[in-house]
Enzyme design. Structure first.
Site, PDB file in Angstrom:
ATOM      1  N   ARG A   1      57.259 -24.350  49.970  1.00 22.91           N
ATOM      2  CA  ARG A   1      55.933 -24.981  49.889  1.00 22.91           C
ATOM      3  C   ARG A   1      55.911 -26.179  48.949  1.00 22.91           C
ATOM      4  O   ARG A   1      54.946 -26.946  48.945  1.00 22.91           O
ATOM      5  CB  ARG A   1      54.859 -23.940  49.536  1.00 22.91           C
ATOM      6  CG  ARG A   1      54.581 -22.992  50.711  1.00 22.91           C
ATOM      7  CD  ARG A   1      53.477 -22.009  50.398  1.00 22.91           C
ATOM      8  NE  ARG A   1      53.811 -21.130  49.308  1.00 22.91           N
ATOM      9  CZ  ARG A   1      54.568 -20.019  49.416  1.00 22.91           C
ATOM     10  NH1 ARG A   1      55.071 -19.672  50.586  1.00 22.91           N
ATOM     11  NH2 ARG A   1      54.823 -19.283  48.360  1.00 22.91           N
TER      12      ARG A   1
ATOM     13  N   GLU B   1      61.073 -10.100  39.972  1.00 24.01           N
ATOM     14  CA  GLU B   1      60.607  -8.799  39.490  1.00 24.01           C
ATOM     15  C   GLU B   1      61.612  -7.713  39.893  1.00 24.01           C
ATOM     16  O   GLU B   1      61.959  -6.845  39.103  1.00 24.01           O
ATOM     17  CB  GLU B   1      59.229  -8.520  40.064  1.00 24.01           C
ATOM     18  CG  GLU B   1      58.512  -7.427  39.315  1.00 24.01           C
ATOM     19  CD  GLU B   1      57.107  -7.207  39.860  1.00 24.01           C
ATOM     20  OE1 GLU B   1      56.677  -7.982  40.721  1.00 24.01           O
ATOM     21  OE2 GLU B   1      56.476  -6.234  39.419  1.00 24.01           O
TER      22      GLU B   1
HETATM   23  P1  AMP Z   1      57.457 -17.861  39.855  1.00 21.31           P
HETATM   24  O1  AMP Z   1      58.946 -18.044  39.865  1.00 21.31           O
HETATM   25  O2  AMP Z   1      57.032 -16.471  39.495  1.00 21.31           O
HETATM   26  O3  AMP Z   1      56.748 -18.912  39.020  1.00 21.31           O
HETATM   27  O4  AMP Z   1      56.961 -18.027  41.343  1.00 21.31           O
HETATM   28  C1  AMP Z   1      56.792 -19.273  41.878  1.00 21.31           C
HETATM   29  C2  AMP Z   1      57.174 -19.336  43.330  1.00 21.31           C
HETATM   30  O5  AMP Z   1      56.648 -18.227  44.061  1.00 21.31           O
HETATM   31  C3  AMP Z   1      56.605 -20.574  43.945  1.00 21.31           C
HETATM   32  O6  AMP Z   1      57.595 -21.151  44.774  1.00 21.31           O
HETATM   33  C4  AMP Z   1      55.396 -20.115  44.736  1.00 21.31           C
HETATM   34  O7  AMP Z   1      55.369 -20.728  45.990  1.00 21.31           O
HETATM   35  C5  AMP Z   1      55.562 -18.618  44.885  1.00 21.31           C
HETATM   36  N1  AMP Z   1      54.397 -17.855  44.436  1.00 21.31           N
HETATM   37  C6  AMP Z   1      54.358 -17.001  43.390  1.00 21.31           C
HETATM   38  N2  AMP Z   1      53.164 -16.415  43.279  1.00 21.31           N
HETATM   39  C7  AMP Z   1      52.413 -16.913  44.279  1.00 21.31           C
HETATM   40  C8  AMP Z   1      51.051 -16.708  44.693  1.00 21.31           C
HETATM   41  N3  AMP Z   1      50.238 -15.850  44.062  1.00 21.31           N
HETATM   42  N4  AMP Z   1      50.603 -17.396  45.756  1.00 21.31           N
HETATM   43  C9  AMP Z   1      51.421 -18.270  46.399  1.00 21.31           C
HETATM   44  N5  AMP Z   1      52.695 -18.496  46.066  1.00 21.31           N
HETATM   45  C10 AMP Z   1      53.189 -17.835  45.015  1.00 21.31           C
END
Ligand code: AMP
Length: 170
Positions: free
Chosen positions: A58, A95
């Site tokens: 995305r 996670e």
């Molecule tokens: P993180 O590594 O936990 O910061 O997760 C970020 C990645 O996961 C990004 O590429 C987002 O597209 C996706 N992501 C994580 N949480 C969400 C959410 N609640 N809604 C949409 N995309 C998410």
């Protein structure tokens, strides 16, 4: 413009307990799409960005638009095994388990001024991995920007030391 009006919460997607932030409703609206791109671009004013890294998948909606407006190159950061030439890889913890991102080894050079873009900053693991990869190749991450920051997940802490901007926060 209130960008939150164009973002939909989808509970329990893709797994139970996650509230997915769906930006396709923003992309479908020409004015919201345009305004969001302009706002992200405004974040980078004066930073002299010469490469924009977009994170699969995305991050690919806006990163090429930003690259074009900035006169910068667009670099796709992809899941392992998708890029055909020599790559550099960064693993990161999820996670449950691990994931990884790759970029073409030649795509980042010493001295590059890099903008890293993704749609959502959640726990920060994904963006941190990308920033470490870029920095490890001798370039500077001049900003990480996002449409959405989920503040309660404290991704900003994990990106300590990297400049961060987000269009909307929850
Ligand atoms: P993180 O590594 O936990 O910061 O997760 C970020 C990645 O996961 C990004 O590429 C987002 O597209 C996706 N992501 C994580 N949480 C969400 C959410 N609640 N809604 C949409 N995309 C998410």
């Amino acid at each position: 413009m209130n960008f939150k009006d164009y973002i939909r919460d989808v509970p329990d997607f893709p797994t139970p307990g996650v509230v997915f932030k769906d930006i396709t409703t923003l992309l479908e609206n020409p004015e919201a799409f345009h305004q969001a791109a302009e706002a992200l671009l405004a974040f980078t004013e004066g930073l002299r960005v010469n490469k924009v890294v977009g994170i699969e998948s995305r991050g690919f909606f806006f990163a090429p638009l930003l690259a074009r407006e900035l006169g910068a190159g667009f670099i796709p950061a992809r899941k392992p095994g998708k890029l055909p030439r020599e790559t550099r890889r960064q693993d990161y913890a999820l996670e449950y388990g691990t994931d990884a991102l790759e970029i073409h080894a030649e795509s980042i050079e010493v001295g590059d001024r890099v903008l890293v873009h993704d749609d959502v900053l959640a726990t920060g693991g994904t963006a941190r991995a990308m920033c470490d990869l870029v920095r490890g190749l001798g370039a500077e991450v001049v900003q990480c920007n996002f449409l959405i920051e989920l503040q309660f997940l404290k991704g900003r802490d994990k990106l300590d030391g990297f400049p961060i901007r987000a269009l909307v926060t929850y």
